[in-house]
Design a protein around this motif. Sequence first.
Motif, mmCIF file in Angstrom:
data_model
loop_
_atom_site.group_PDB
_atom_site.id
_atom_site.type_symbol
_atom_site.label_atom_id
_atom_site.label_comp_id
_atom_site.label_asym_id
_atom_site.label_seq_id
_atom_site.Cartn_x
_atom_site.Cartn_y
_atom_site.Cartn_z
ATOM 1 N N PHE A 89 0.795 -1.220 0.000
ATOM 2 C CA PHE A 89 0.000 0.000 0.000
ATOM 3 C C PHE A 89 0.830 1.273 0.000
ATOM 4 O O PHE A 89 0.419 2.293 0.529
ATOM 5 C CB PHE A 89 -0.961 -0.015 1.197
ATOM 6 C CG PHE A 89 -2.033 -1.043 1.040
ATOM 7 C CD1 PHE A 89 -1.998 -2.205 1.792
ATOM 8 C CD2 PHE A 89 -3.042 -0.873 0.120
ATOM 9 C CE1 PHE A 89 -2.974 -3.178 1.634
ATOM 10 C CE2 PHE A 89 -4.018 -1.835 -0.044
ATOM 11 C CZ PHE A 89 -3.980 -2.992 0.720
ATOM 12 N N SER A 90 1.997 1.215 -0.598
ATOM 13 C CA SER A 90 2.780 2.443 -0.711
ATOM 14 C C SER A 90 2.030 3.471 -1.564
ATOM 15 O O SER A 90 2.171 4.675 -1.371
ATOM 16 C CB SER A 90 4.156 2.151 -1.318
ATOM 17 O OG SER A 90 4.015 1.584 -2.604
ATOM 18 N N GLY A 91 1.212 3.014 -2.517
ATOM 19 C CA GLY A 91 0.422 3.920 -3.349
ATOM 20 C C GLY A 91 -0.593 4.706 -2.553
ATOM 21 O O GLY A 91 -0.545 5.939 -2.504
ATOM 22 N N PRO A 92 -1.561 4.027 -1.885
ATOM 23 C CA PRO A 92 -2.554 4.755 -1.081
ATOM 24 C C PRO A 92 -1.942 5.612 0.019
ATOM 25 O O PRO A 92 -2.450 6.685 0.332
ATOM 26 C CB PRO A 92 -3.406 3.618 -0.488
ATOM 27 C CG PRO A 92 -3.291 2.528 -1.485
ATOM 28 C CD PRO A 92 -1.887 2.611 -1.995
ATOM 29 N N VAL A 93 -0.832 5.148 0.621
ATOM 30 C CA VAL A 93 -0.177 5.935 1.670
ATOM 31 C C VAL A 93 0.335 7.243 1.089
ATOM 32 O O VAL A 93 0.093 8.323 1.644
ATOM 33 C CB VAL A 93 0.969 5.150 2.331
ATOM 34 C CG1 VAL A 93 1.850 6.079 3.173
ATOM 35 C CG2 VAL A 93 0.425 4.039 3.206
ATOM 36 N N ARG A 94 1.033 7.188 -0.013
ATOM 37 C CA ARG A 94 1.569 8.399 -0.640
ATOM 38 C C ARG A 94 0.443 9.340 -1.080
ATOM 39 O O ARG A 94 0.534 10.562 -0.925
ATOM 40 C CB ARG A 94 2.449 8.030 -1.839
ATOM 41 C CG ARG A 94 3.765 7.378 -1.455
ATOM 42 C CD ARG A 94 4.592 7.062 -2.692
ATOM 43 N NE ARG A 94 5.815 6.358 -2.350
ATOM 44 C CZ ARG A 94 6.944 6.941 -1.961
ATOM 45 N NH1 ARG A 94 6.985 8.263 -1.863
ATOM 46 N NH2 ARG A 94 8.010 6.230 -1.681
ATOM 47 N N ILE A 95 -0.610 8.773 -1.648
ATOM 48 C CA ILE A 95 -1.735 9.598 -2.103
ATOM 49 C C ILE A 95 -2.390 10.308 -0.923
ATOM 50 O O ILE A 95 -2.726 11.497 -0.985
ATOM 51 C CB ILE A 95 -2.769 8.724 -2.849
ATOM 52 C CG1 ILE A 95 -2.167 8.227 -4.175
ATOM 53 C CG2 ILE A 95 -4.048 9.521 -3.116
ATOM 54 C CD1 ILE A 95 -3.022 7.200 -4.881
#
Length: 217
Positions: A89-95
């Motif tokens: 979930f590096s994507g949702p965290v960064r977003i």
Amino acid sequence: MTRTSDEIPQSEHNEHRMRRARSWLAQSENVESDEEKFICLWIAFNAAYGGESTGKDEIPETKRFTDFLSEIIKRDEHKEIEKIIWGTFSGPVRILLDNRYVFAPFWEFVREPSMDNNWRKQFESNRDNARKNLGKRNVYGVSSEVFRRLYQLRNQVFHGGVTFEKGWGRTQLRDGNHIMEAIVPIILKIMEDNIDENPNSEVWGKIAYPRVGASRW
């Protein structure tokens, strides 16, 4: 006879804490809307970290759950939370970290524009620090900032700041759910392992609303 909180053994506080948290986590899997899922997941998390009121010296809610996260991370022997944040979930965290709508000072400025709180500078500083912590694999640094953003989202949902299944804010709800439905089960498992090892573990404290009667209300 009604028992006081001090008369209830710590093992019972731990048992009820986990049962309540697990019940809300289970319910989060049975709902359809993003709002309902987020509400159930946050209540599960709140049931896990929540504790007795300290009266006039009440601990701020953000400090309460960030201190709790610190205890969880210390006991995460298999680094499961780190794997979630840096991997899947590096994507949702960064977003989420890039989203000003889940940043409390932004809304303070919207409500009181005459009180210049320099929210943009604060936002960029917090976001950059979180990115640095991400690069350093500082699990607590990243997770505490993420949950502060989730807490702002929680406030919007719980206080009627969103329209059910319509309107704006759908992205942060979906990202928040992705993050929480991955992390909350890990948090509960870490707690359960600690309690299984020591049923009277005082790490998690006393629950705010213990079972005090012999029968259901």
